[in-house]
Design a protein around this motif. Sequence first.
Motif, PDB file in Angstrom:
ATOM      1  N   PRO A 250       0.209   6.012  -0.992  1.00  0.00           N
ATOM      2  CA  PRO A 250       1.474   5.282  -0.767  1.00  0.00           C
ATOM      3  C   PRO A 250       2.669   6.204  -0.522  1.00  0.00           C
ATOM      4  N   GLN A 253       2.472   7.376   3.011  1.00  0.00           N
ATOM      5  CA  GLN A 253       2.668   6.261   3.926  1.00  0.00           C
ATOM      6  C   GLN A 253       4.131   5.848   4.017  1.00  0.00           C
ATOM      7  N   ASN A 254       4.862   5.967   2.925  1.00  0.00           N
ATOM      8  CA  ASN A 254       6.278   5.612   2.938  1.00  0.00           C
ATOM      9  C   ASN A 254       7.083   6.529   3.846  1.00  0.00           C
TER      10      ASN A 254
END
Length: 471
Positions: A250, A253-254
């Motif tokens: 995550p 991905q951010n």
Amino acid sequence: TCVFCLTFQLACCCGTAACSLCCKCCPKIKQSTSTRFMYALYFILVTIICCVMMSTTVANEMKTHIPFYKQLCEGIQAGEMCEKLVGYSAVYKVCFGMACFFFLFSLFTIKINNSKSCRAYIHNGFWLIKLILLAAMCSGAFFIPDQDTFLNAWRYVGATGGFLFIAIQLILLVEFAHKWNKNWTAGANHKQMWNGLLALVTLTLYSVAVAALVLMAIFYTHSKGCMYNKVLIGVNGGLCLFVSLVAISPCVQNRQPHSGLLQSGVISCYVMYLTFSALSSKPPETILDEDNQNITICVPQFSQGLHRDENLVTGLGTTILFGCILYSCLTSTTRASSEALRGIYAAPETEVTSCCFQFSLHLQKLSCFLSFTADAEEHIEKTGGQAVFYDEKKGTVYSYAYFHFVFFLASLYVMMTVTHWFHYESAQMEKFFTGTWSIFWIKMVSCWCCVCLYLWTLIAPLCCPTREFSV
């Protein structure tokens, strides 16, 4: 027509005309493409000479079939049996001449932005004169005084340049993986079919990587030995899993929405290839069996039969290897790749679709194609043979200096590869694929460097949040 074509070819060799073929049926060729093709041809020619110099088979055939061979060798001052023209020292000298040729042209073409300048004309023409210059530089290296000092010093220069060329290959691979995933992801916004294709290719890449890992574990390990192989296969497999998890984490991905499994799949396949290549290059181990007989382990049993015809294997493998080197040279000299190597990437996401998915915007594509065709027709010169499209009238389409610098590094890489890197004294072309520890560790370290480069492109935005990263 033939007289005109011959005149044009003479202008190509001794003047500034672009190089082309006399055959009208050949497709149109760009001036920038023909120039790079000619320099690549020079590179291939010298590479073939280096391979011949390292071949004992060719040397023996020449002694047998060339009349007055001994007198010829003495006449050109190459030794009683031309011993100065064979072996690693001769390859070092020839590659020194080729490397100097490309390095001098790299300095000569610095900051050329206009193909109409005097230096650009020299870069794009005068092929016969440049061939004579290249031959003179390669031949002149044999007359360098204090050969032992020269060879010892040049060996370290060659190793440094060879490692830099490997680094360029790795950077371009990582850049290619990111661009591929970004383009296909952008294409999925216009057509959902690309989502399925993206998933299919990703699944295929990981299937190939896993299959390669399993096969290497089966054929390159043994219950009574091969500790190096077992550890390295496990470590490299773990690294592939680790970078895959990081790519879809995550936090990554951010910061990088385009990061995904396609890039890590490409890197995993390349890591498995390098692992396989390194294990194939490692000297085999021997152990005693139940009958106290020496048996070879850590290599597939069927590979011994494949290497019976050493000349065929060496010739095919060498052709593939140097084909890959040439492809890396030409690919890395495109405008986009050279900018990527300097850390300059196309940032706006709106520009991504122009690479692969402009076909979905039919009207834009049609107008773009028509305008390009109209522009191209204005710059085509008919020479009685192959049509030449002068695509650099408004400016250069690639960096001339960087182009020659990459070929300079490739010359050093070829020199080190042909002479077995640090096992030069026992190097022979017929034993090109014989395992040596230096080649094994070079390939293995290249594998780890590739993983580190890719990992850095993932975590760099997290380590430097105030800086903008875009691939």
